[in-house]
Scaffold this motif. Sequence first.
Motif, PDB file in Angstrom:
ATOM      1  N   ILE A 192      11.886   1.261 -13.676  1.00  0.00           N
ATOM      2  CA  ILE A 192      12.973   1.946 -12.980  1.00  0.00           C
ATOM      3  C   ILE A 192      12.602   3.419 -12.813  1.00  0.00           C
ATOM      4  CG2 ILE A 192      14.185   2.336 -15.174  1.00  0.00           C
ATOM      5  CD1 ILE A 192      16.828   2.239 -13.588  1.00  0.00           C
ATOM      6  N   ASP A 193      12.827   3.929 -11.630  1.00  0.00           N
ATOM      7  CA  ASP A 193      12.534   5.330 -11.313  1.00  0.00           C
ATOM      8  C   ASP A 193      13.702   6.195 -11.770  1.00  0.00           C
ATOM      9  OD1 ASP A 193      11.722   7.718 -10.295  1.00  0.00           O
ATOM     10  OD2 ASP A 193      11.593   7.072  -8.205  1.00  0.00           O
ATOM     11  N   LEU A 194      13.418   7.162 -12.604  1.00  0.00           N
ATOM     12  CA  LEU A 194      14.462   8.057 -13.111  1.00  0.00           C
ATOM     13  C   LEU A 194      14.661   9.288 -12.232  1.00  0.00           C
ATOM     14  CD1 LEU A 194      13.657   7.912 -16.943  1.00  0.00           C
ATOM     15  CD2 LEU A 194      15.287   6.546 -15.636  1.00  0.00           C
ATOM     16  N   TYR A 195      13.932   9.348 -11.097  1.00  0.00           N
ATOM     17  CA  TYR A 195      14.084  10.440 -10.130  1.00  0.00           C
ATOM     18  C   TYR A 195      13.850  11.806 -10.775  1.00  0.00           C
ATOM     19  CZ  TYR A 195      16.081   6.730  -7.317  1.00  0.00           C
ATOM     20  OH  TYR A 195      16.262   5.562  -6.640  1.00  0.00           O
ATOM     21  N   ARG A 196      12.791  11.874 -11.584  1.00  0.00           N
ATOM     22  CA  ARG A 196      12.465  13.145 -12.239  1.00  0.00           C
ATOM     23  C   ARG A 196      11.005  13.519 -11.996  1.00  0.00           C
ATOM     24  NH1 ARG A 196      15.207  11.475 -18.013  1.00  0.00           N
ATOM     25  NH2 ARG A 196      17.373  11.397 -17.316  1.00  0.00           N
TER      26      ARG A 196
ATOM     27  N   GLY B 273       7.983  11.715 -11.280  1.00  0.00           N
ATOM     28  CA  GLY B 273       6.952  11.053 -12.073  1.00  0.00           C
ATOM     29  C   GLY B 273       7.454  10.407 -13.337  1.00  0.00           C
ATOM     30  N   ASP B 274       8.702  10.631 -13.697  1.00  0.00           N
ATOM     31  CA  ASP B 274       9.253  10.039 -14.915  1.00  0.00           C
ATOM     32  C   ASP B 274       9.737   8.630 -14.593  1.00  0.00           C
ATOM     33  OD1 ASP B 274      10.138   9.628 -17.408  1.00  0.00           O
ATOM     34  OD2 ASP B 274      11.699  11.164 -17.407  1.00  0.00           O
ATOM     35  N   ILE B 275       9.099   7.620 -15.198  1.00  0.00           N
ATOM     36  CA  ILE B 275       9.462   6.239 -14.927  1.00  0.00           C
ATOM     37  C   ILE B 275       9.635   5.522 -16.252  1.00  0.00           C
ATOM     38  CG2 ILE B 275       7.092   5.325 -14.816  1.00  0.00           C
ATOM     39  CD1 ILE B 275       8.051   3.673 -12.377  1.00  0.00           C
ATOM     40  N   SER B 276      10.539   4.583 -16.305  1.00  0.00           N
ATOM     41  CA  SER B 276      10.849   3.913 -17.552  1.00  0.00           C
ATOM     42  C   SER B 276      10.997   2.411 -17.303  1.00  0.00           C
ATOM     43  CB  SER B 276      12.137   4.483 -18.145  1.00  0.00           C
ATOM     44  OG  SER B 276      12.427   3.880 -19.389  1.00  0.00           O
ATOM     45  N   LYS B 277      11.111   1.667 -18.394  1.00  0.00           N
ATOM     46  CA  LYS B 277      11.340   0.228 -18.294  1.00  0.00           C
ATOM     47  C   LYS B 277      12.834  -0.072 -18.377  1.00  0.00           C
ATOM     48  CE  LYS B 277       6.973  -1.381 -20.298  1.00  0.00           C
ATOM     49  NZ  LYS B 277       6.363  -2.188 -21.390  1.00  0.00           N
ATOM     50  N   MET B 278      13.235  -1.081 -17.632  1.00  0.00           N
ATOM     51  CA  MET B 278      14.615  -1.524 -17.645  1.00  0.00           C
ATOM     52  C   MET B 278      14.634  -3.004 -17.997  1.00  0.00           C
ATOM     53  SD  MET B 278      17.432  -1.595 -14.555  1.00  0.00           S
ATOM     54  CE  MET B 278      16.405  -2.708 -13.592  1.00  0.00           C
ATOM     55  N   THR B 279      15.460  -3.384 -18.936  1.00  0.00           N
ATOM     56  CA  THR B 279      15.571  -4.781 -19.360  1.00  0.00           C
ATOM     57  C   THR B 279      16.918  -5.351 -18.929  1.00  0.00           C
ATOM     58  OG1 THR B 279      14.170  -4.365 -21.291  1.00  0.00           O
ATOM     59  CG2 THR B 279      15.521  -6.354 -21.316  1.00  0.00           C
ATOM     60  N   THR B 280      16.848  -6.510 -18.279  1.00  0.00           N
ATOM     61  CA  THR B 280      18.058  -7.224 -17.885  1.00  0.00           C
ATOM     62  C   THR B 280      18.136  -8.523 -18.678  1.00  0.00           C
ATOM     63  OG1 THR B 280      17.925  -6.331 -15.638  1.00  0.00           O
ATOM     64  CG2 THR B 280      19.340  -8.253 -15.976  1.00  0.00           C
TER      65      THR B 280
END
Length: 265
Positions: free
Chosen positions: A244-248, A250-257
């Motif tokens: 998931i793109d955190l719109y910062r 280059g800051d990107i993270s994982k999202m768990t569903t």
Amino acid sequence: SSDLYTHRFGEHGFMRVGYNFNYNRNTNEQTYEDLMPDGTVIFVDSLHTHQRHTTVTNSGDIMFRYDNDTVEFNVNASLVPTHMNIKEEKYNLNEDVSYNGLRYNAGTNFGYRFMDNRLRFNYRIGNNLPGVSQLTNVTDYSDPMNIREGNPNLKKSVNHNAGIEFQLKALMRLRLNYSTTINAITSKTITDRTTGARRTSPANINGNWNLNGNITYNTALDTLGRFNLNTSTDASYANNVGYIDLYRNGDISKMTTKTTSIGER
């Protein structure tokens, strides 16, 4: 493709060996034109692209089956040595990327019958290779707001699937299945907060798995069999992971569903 060898082992056993060869080549060319103020049209050489993609596979497979009144057994496997190559000219850059990998797929099924009951077990493992176009080093700027780039470090993904089933005569059946993917191939997108341009590239990710089960029950409610009760219960749990793109910038993270479902009929 052809069957190289087949053989029967008495009444209950059978084996087959096969081979397949495949050669595929695709060529793609894109040209861009610009309309000048005086009405003339000129080619924009810096945007010209030419791509030739070649895939060669040699696959061998083997299957063995055995089945009698008590035991059923099946095992099959395939090995596919794969050569992929992409020759690309894009934005005045030349690239020649080759990838050699081994695709494989193997599975086994085992069943046992006793006193009108049946127990079954199955397991399968297989992998997927990254596409050679996903490994390219040349970034695609044809749409400046949606930039696409490759990932030379992309790994192949490996899939596991296991299941067990138990049938108690004609009264009840219980099934349980589990699947997971190691190094699943997905994509991640980073958005530039200043320009709004999106940069997308393929990537590996872990944490995807699924567990599901089913139980059915069937019984007569009277001795004459005029009334019957039939029930079926389904339940599943899925753990899906993505970027998931955190719109910062280059800051990107994982999202768990996480998804749970239960159904009754």
